[in-house]
Each structure stands twice: as C-alpha cells, then as structure tokens.
Motif scaffolding. Structure first.
Motif, mmCIF file in Angstrom:
data_model
loop_
_atom_site.group_PDB
_atom_site.id
_atom_site.type_symbol
_atom_site.label_atom_id
_atom_site.label_comp_id
_atom_site.label_asym_id
_atom_site.label_seq_id
_atom_site.Cartn_x
_atom_site.Cartn_y
_atom_site.Cartn_z
ATOM 1 N N ASP A 230 0.347 4.188 -1.265
ATOM 2 C CA ASP A 230 -0.340 5.448 -0.970
ATOM 3 C C ASP A 230 -0.353 5.720 0.535
ATOM 4 O O ASP A 230 -0.050 6.826 0.993
ATOM 5 N N SER A 231 -0.735 4.700 1.313
ATOM 6 C CA SER A 231 -0.756 4.877 2.764
ATOM 7 C C SER A 231 0.654 5.058 3.319
ATOM 8 O O SER A 231 0.876 5.830 4.259
ATOM 9 N N TYR A 232 1.583 4.352 2.737
ATOM 10 C CA TYR A 232 2.962 4.484 3.195
ATOM 11 C C TYR A 232 3.441 5.924 3.027
ATOM 12 O O TYR A 232 4.021 6.521 3.942
ATOM 13 N N ASP A 233 3.201 6.460 1.822
ATOM 14 C CA ASP A 233 3.642 7.843 1.567
ATOM 15 C C ASP A 233 2.919 8.846 2.456
ATOM 16 O O ASP A 233 3.472 9.875 2.846
ATOM 17 N N ARG A 234 1.665 8.548 2.827
ATOM 18 C CA ARG A 234 0.887 9.473 3.644
ATOM 19 C C ARG A 234 1.252 9.389 5.123
ATOM 20 O O ARG A 234 1.220 10.391 5.833
ATOM 21 N N LEU A 235 1.622 8.190 5.577
ATOM 22 C CA LEU A 235 1.781 7.994 7.013
ATOM 23 C C LEU A 235 3.223 7.880 7.498
ATOM 24 O O LEU A 235 3.490 8.046 8.690
ATOM 25 N N VAL A 236 4.130 7.553 6.599
ATOM 26 C CA VAL A 236 5.520 7.350 7.010
ATOM 27 C C VAL A 236 6.360 8.541 6.599
ATOM 28 O O VAL A 236 6.383 8.917 5.409
ATOM 29 N N HIS A 237 7.056 9.143 7.572
ATOM 30 C CA HIS A 237 7.876 10.313 7.284
ATOM 31 C C HIS A 237 9.249 10.110 7.883
ATOM 32 O O HIS A 237 9.420 10.114 9.092
ATOM 33 N N ASP B 86 0.869 -1.189 0.000
ATOM 34 C CA ASP B 86 0.000 0.000 0.000
ATOM 35 C C ASP B 86 0.902 1.235 0.000
ATOM 36 O O ASP B 86 1.164 1.844 1.039
#
Length: 403
Positions: free
Chosen positions: A395-402, A393
């Motif tokens: 999309d979720s990785y890019d949104r939630l992982v920083h 996933d």
C-alpha cells in the motif's frame, strides 16, 4: 518507578512468587563452586557433569520446566526462565559449560513436548533432576546446517527400528547418557518435502561408537566427537515420527538459539566490566586509558548496544510471548554478531595482556564467542529464517513510489 540497573542479571526482573523463587535458586546454584567448575572445565577440556547435578539438586531445572505441563501440546518454558537461566550461564566465562547446558536444556524441550512413551518421559524427568545428561546430533559429513545432507536412516525391524549412520558432531557425547539423533525413515516422505522423512530418536550413548574427541579453537569444555550408530531400538525410543521430526528439531533448536542470545548478553557484561576496570587502572602516556577519548567513546558505544540487546531480551522475558523460530533466529544472530565485536574490541583495549592467555581471559573469551555464530545455525541460515517472514508494504509502495 525504577527498574533493575543496566548490568544487573535478567533474574532481577523477578516479580511473581514463582519467578522470585527461581531467581533465588539461580543465586544458590551459581555460587563459588559453580564458578570453580566452569573455570576448571576450560583448563581440563571436559564438561563437568556436576554442573547438571547441581542445577538439578538446587531445583533450577525443575522450576524452569514446572512452568509447562507435559501433557499439553504447548508444553514449553516461560521465556523469563529461559533467558534468566541463559544469562547466568553466560556470566560464568565458560562457553563450554554454557553451550553444554543449553544443549541439555534444549533436549529436554524436545522430550517435554514430543516425547510420549514412558521411556521418554522418564529420560526427561531424569534430565530435569540432573541424573541424566542429554545431547543432540544432526550434522553429518558435508551437511553443515543443511539437513538435506542427512543420510543416517531408521528402518522398521522386529517391532522397533534399526538405526544406521554417522554424525560428524555430537557435542557432549563423551560424557552424555542419551543422544537425540536425527535420521531419515526411507519411504516415509510426507507431502513431497525433502525434510519430511526426518525422525528423532533417543539413543543411549552406550549404543553408539564414539570417535576421538575433537581439538577445538575454544569452548574447550564443550567436548565434541563424531559417532557411528548401528543399533536396534524399541519403538518407545521414537520421539518424533516422519512429518513431525523437523518441527521437533526446530522446537529444540529455537530454545538453544534464544539461550545463546542470553548467554552472549552475560558474556558481554563480563567482558565490558573487566575492560572498564582495566581502562581505569591502566595508565598510558601518564593518564588512565579511560581518559583517552577514543577508547572511552568506543567502549561507550559497545555498552550502549549491549544495553539495547539487554532491553530486547527483557522485553521478551516479560512479554508473555511464546517461543517462535523466527524471533529466536533473529535474536541469536544479532546477539552473536554483537558479541563477536564486543569481545574483539575488549581484547584490543587490553593490549598485549589481552593476547596472553595466562594473564587475562579475554583471548579465550574472544575465541569462545565464535561458537555463537556457528553453533545452532550460522548467520546466513538464520538470516534466511528472518527473511522468510519479511512482509512487504504494498500500500505504501503504491502511494509513495512513482516510476
């Protein structure tokens, strides 16, 4: 609205007239005589061919395979029939009979979908009628689950093929009539794959040289021996040519793997039922075993997880989904590992009696369950199949992982 009870067989899900007929056929076939044959198979250490004959005569295999049209490229059995049949096999308490029947049925699956000659159609029809017993041979010395290690060959000769090679494990070969063998066709590699030159042939057992029957830890009725082949066969014995051989084998093995999951469910139900009865009758320290919280909660945990497996298989049975290799692999490896834990704990709760083969079946069932984690593909091979289908996933990785 109420459904079948938690430990009722999967055949209790029957809803359509055809399914109800199949459930009735299962009830008629899995009677006292079938149970006696299964019990005797373990002590006699031989697979009882009469089991196949009964399932043919009672119409179990016929009803199961009448759900598919042989001329259809999608020829397959409805998952309700596959799982309801497998679960009944698991309840017999004989891993040898259950494994033997699933191997026979998986062979039918291959012939029904890929066999096109009149000879292969006739073999399939006789197998469904219970007149012919089938088996499959793939593993060679040093190969295990890795078919890259297969060196048996089929070479074109006189309008047919000469098969030469050896199989380390050919279960049911001492009692079967026809074996489906996996061989390589030299020079037929398709697309550069190391497995694309594999082909499948139907070989009469009398064309094979059988070695001594192996002594095994469990599943004694699942008689297994090595074989050597050096014979000529007409072209009509070719089931799947190079380029389709691996697909045909995967199709059959996927049936076997999902069947094993159903068999494990049936075996777990039998073991848990027996163990709960033991816990309520056996007293220790002045009270029944069931009154001891540590044991009661342990068996409750196992029963809850077996219930999850049951509902997963029921969901598949009613989903209308087609069989696929990844789902079959996931179900088989998950069920087999759970089954191993259930049988180990049930045997433990039985105490010393569980270790005595003449006083309880728990020790034998515990040994038998190991076959579920080896036969039809080891845990690690099946996990690789599951891993190959994992979807990231991003999309979720890019949104939630920083980072």
């Amino acid at each position: 609205m109420t459904g079948p009870g938690p430990a009722e067989p999967l055949s209790a899900l029957a809803a359509t007239p055809r399914q109800l007929d199949f459930a009735a056929a299962l009830d008629a076939a899995f009677d006292e005589k079938m149970q006696l044959l299964a019990d005797e198979a373990e002590s006699a250490r031989v697979f009882p061919r009469e089991v196949v004959e009964i399932l043919g005569d009672r119409g179990v295999l016929g009803m199961k395979w009448d759900t598919a049209q042989q001329d259809s490229p999608q020829s397959h059995t409805d998952l309700y029939y596959l799982l309801a049949f497998a679960e009944r096999l698991g309840r017999l308490g004989s891993a040898g009979v259950a494994a033997g029947m699933s191997l026979h049925d998986s062979s039918i699956a291959i012939l029904r979908r890929f066999g096109r000659s009149e000879y292969l159609r006739r073999v399939a029809q006789d197998a469904i009628a219970g007149r012919t017993l089938l088996c499959i041979g793939a593993t060679e010395n040093g190969g295990g689950s890795d078919l890259q290690g297969a060196v048996s060959t089929a070479v074109a000769e006189r309008g047919g093929y000469r098969l030469v090679g050896h199989k380390k494990f050919l279960s049911l070969s001492p009692v079967a009539d026809v074996a489906i063998l996996v061989v390589r066709v030299p020079g037929a590699t398709v697309g550069g794959s190391g497995l694309s030159d594999l082909a499948l042939f139907a070989v009469p057992i009398d064309r094979l040289e059988l070695g001594p029957v192996y002594a095994k830890v469990g599943a004694h009725g699942f008689v297994t021996a090595p074989i050597t082949v050096d014979t000529w066969l007409p072209a009509e014995h070719l089931i799947a040519r190079p380029g389709t051989g691996m697909a045909a084998l995967t199709w059959g093995i996927s049936h076997e793997r999902l069947s094993i999951a159903g068999q494990v469910l049936g075996a777990c139900d039998s073991a848990l039922g027996l163990t709960v009865a033991r816990m309520k009758r056996r007293e220790q320290f002045g009270t029944p075993l069931f009154a001891h919280q540590a044991l009661r909660l342990r068996i409750a945990d196992l029963d809850a997880r077996v219930g999850v497996l049951r509902w997963a298989l029921r969901g598949l049975a009613l989903s209308g989904a087609r069989l696929d290799a990844r789902t079959a692999a996931a179900m088989k490896v998950t069920a087999a590992r759970l089954g191993s834990e259930v049988l180990s704990e049930c045997m433990h709760i039985f105490g010393g009696t569980g270790y005595l083969t003449e006083q309880s079946p728990l020790g034998q069932w515990w040994c038998d369950m190991k076959l579920a984690r080896v036969g039809g593909g080891t845990d690690e091979v099946l996990w690789e199949l599951v891993a190959a289908g994992l979807v990231p996933d991003y999309d979720s990785y890019d949104r939630l992982v920083h980072e």
